[in-house]
Design a protein around this motif. Structure first.
Motif, PDB file in Angstrom:
ATOM      1  N   ASP A 147      44.992  27.072  49.624  1.00 56.27           N
ATOM      2  CA  ASP A 147      43.702  27.659  49.986  1.00 56.27           C
ATOM      3  C   ASP A 147      43.210  28.675  48.965  1.00 56.27           C
ATOM      4  OD1 ASP A 147      43.386  26.286  52.443  1.00 56.27           O
ATOM      5  OD2 ASP A 147      44.825  27.642  53.385  1.00 56.27           O
ATOM      6  N   ASP A 148      43.960  28.885  47.887  1.00 60.97           N
ATOM      7  CA  ASP A 148      43.607  29.953  46.950  1.00 60.97           C
ATOM      8  C   ASP A 148      42.335  29.652  46.162  1.00 60.97           C
ATOM      9  OD1 ASP A 148      45.820  31.287  47.803  1.00 60.97           O
ATOM     10  OD2 ASP A 148      47.017  30.923  46.008  1.00 60.97           O
ATOM     11  N   ARG A 198      37.549  31.352  43.210  1.00 58.90           N
ATOM     12  CA  ARG A 198      38.722  32.060  43.704  1.00 58.90           C
ATOM     13  C   ARG A 198      38.406  32.552  45.112  1.00 58.90           C
ATOM     14  NH1 ARG A 198      41.378  37.647  41.262  1.00 58.90           N
ATOM     15  NH2 ARG A 198      43.437  37.416  42.217  1.00 58.90           N
ATOM     16  N   ASN A 199      39.246  32.165  46.070  1.00 51.48           N
ATOM     17  CA  ASN A 199      38.959  32.439  47.476  1.00 51.48           C
ATOM     18  C   ASN A 199      39.570  33.737  47.987  1.00 51.48           C
ATOM     19  OD1 ASN A 199      37.490  30.036  47.743  1.00 51.48           O
ATOM     20  ND2 ASN A 199      39.371  28.857  48.119  1.00 51.48           N
ATOM     21  N   ASN A 200      40.530  34.286  47.256  1.00 53.49           N
ATOM     22  CA  ASN A 200      41.236  35.476  47.735  1.00 53.49           C
ATOM     23  C   ASN A 200      41.071  36.614  46.739  1.00 53.49           C
ATOM     24  OD1 ASN A 200      42.313  33.990  49.945  1.00 53.49           O
ATOM     25  ND2 ASN A 200      43.842  33.123  48.571  1.00 53.49           N
TER      26      ASN A 200
END
Length: 465
Positions: free
Chosen positions: A37-38, A85-87
């Motif tokens: 999920d990153d 970038r999700n985080n």
């Protein structure tokens, strides 16, 4: 969960543009267990429609195992890549190896860049190399076999496991082609024992086997295009075999002794265009070990990227045969190589370019040319030694001769001293030449300036422009 599309290359004459970008779905059985999920990653042809990629989770660095990410696709011409970038927020980003000259365009947490030729890339946000994104942009396949051919073992898109009572192994007989299609995940070791004329190819994944591909007492075996994720032991294990070719393979590992490509008593080997990120030696070349006997010669490693989360990016010579006069390991070439990391605490196992001759081995005629080395966490630039390592050896190496370093470029602190050393006057190192060794852009013309310690029983060491 987003959906992916495998754009077939068999779409008829109107599909020529679609043939230039191929993405592959993940098997439904692994969508939740293997997804990262990153990042959110998309690709498209210029001005085309964005296609989502499946972001695979890969484990790296056995010192403290971390989850990194990986995507793959095939293309020709040019392709645009978008990475979100999700985080966390993005302060900086780089794409390595630097030789490709990719400078992403950043807009908040999204970066974009264009590729004009295939390659293997590490996208790193804010200097984080443990949770980075690996992008494998393959060329289009030109040698896909026919699924209906009786000589083909065909793994189509989906999850595949070995038959019962097989000890987790797919055994391959002589003359066979194993094809692992893009979108396929194979969970088992591929074994080639006492066979010849075997090909193992495709765009799919071999996931968490005991070993990736095991080639023993065999001849004329090729492995091409496959991705290997976290084998418990070696990615490719070669023993007493010859005429081997490994091309465009990609590997991740995070266990003890999970080396990349280890060759014992193998000769006439081509390793080309590989990406090896391993928690032990990325590439190791030995003489005798276990049930494998004989010298090792005529091995080329070219156009590749090596990333050792521990141990050596490259290592030659520690295992051999002390029941005889010893083995000879010779005619080895490393050319056009990027080394992205080395992190090894134990000085006995350091060296981006390491030759540790043990067990009566004579190592000679080794050439390192056009090697680009990024700053690494801990280790040595090079280590050439005659060793008698009581953990692995029953005798010292015979010698190291005629080693040539040409066009070596290292950008880093160079705080760890490299070593060139024999053991005694009968077990020595001689004939080491450095041509155009540059550290942080500066030409090195002597050992002291390069932070290389030339110890006892090491002679004929030459530096030149």
């Amino acid at each position: 969960m987003k959906y992916l599309f495998w754009t077939s290359i068999f779409l008829g004459p109107t599909a020529s543009k679609a043939q230039e970008l191929i993405t592959y779905p993940a098997p439904k059985a692994v969508i939740y267990s293997m997804h990262s999920d990153d990042y959110t990653v998309r690709v498209r042809k210029p001005d085309g429609t964005w296609q989502d990629l499946f972001e695979y989770k890969v484990k790296v660095d056995m010192d403290r195992v971390q989850d990194a990410s990986m995507v793959y696709f095939d293309f020709s011409g040019s392709v645009e890549v978008s990475v979100r970038r999700n985080n966390g927020n993005v302060q900086s980003v780089r794409v390595r190896p630097a030789i490709h000259g990719i400078t992403p365009v950043q807009n908040g947490n999204v970066i974009n860049f264009t590729l004009t030729k295939p390659g293997k890339f590490s996208v790193e946000f804010d200097g984080d190399k443990l949770h980075n994104l690996h992008v494998f942009a393959n060329p289009l396949e030109t040698n896909r076999p026919d699924a209906g051919d009786s000589h083909v073992i065909y793994f189509g898109p989906g999850l595949h496991t070995p038959p019962e009572n097989s000890n987790g192994t797919f055994k391959v007989s002589k003359g066979k082609t194993v094809y692992i299609a893009g979108g396929a995940v194979v969970r088992g070791k591929i074994l080639c024992d006492s066979v010849e004329n075997v090909r193992i190819l495709g765009r799919g994944i071999v996931d968490q086997p005991s070993r990736g591909v095991e080639i023993t007492h065999s001849k004329n075996v090729a492995v091409e295009g496959i991705i290997f994720i976290n084998p418990k032991h070696y990615t490719i294990y070669g023993g007493a075999s010859k005429d081997l070719t490994f091309r465009n393979i990609k590997s991740f590992s995070c266990n003890g002794w999970s080396d990349g490509i280890d060759l014992m008593s193998c000769s006439d080997v081509v390793i080309d265009d590989v990406f090896m990120r391993n928690s032990d030696d990325c590439i190791a070349i030995y003489g005798h070990r276990w049930d494998f006997y004989g010298s090792a010669r005529n091995i080329s490693i070219t156009n590749s990227t090596l990333w050792a989360d521990i141990a050596h990016p490259s290592n030659i010579g520690i295992h051999g045969n002390t029941n005889t006069v010893g083995d000879t390991i010779e005619n080895i070439t490393f050319k056009n190589i990027d080394i992205l990391e080395q992190d090894e605490d134990d000085p006995e196992y350091q060296g981006c370019m390491a030759i540790n001759a043990g067990d009566f081995n004579l190592v000679r005629n080794v050439r390192y040319e056009n090697i680009r080395i990024d700053d690494f966490e801990e280790g040595q630039l090079l280590n050439l030694r005659i060793v008698y390592n009581k953990q692995y050896n029953t005798g010292p190496g015979r010698g190291i001769e005629n080693i040539y370093f040409k066009d070596i470029y290292y950008a880093g602190l160079n705080q760890f001293t490299s070593h060139i050393a024999g053991l005694d006057k009968e077990h020595n190192v001689k004939g080491v030449t450095f041509e155009n060794l540059r550290i942080n852009g500066k030409l090195m013309l002597d050992a002291a300036s390069a932070n290389i310690e030339a110890g006892n029983f090491a002679g004929q060491i030459i530096f030149k422009k």
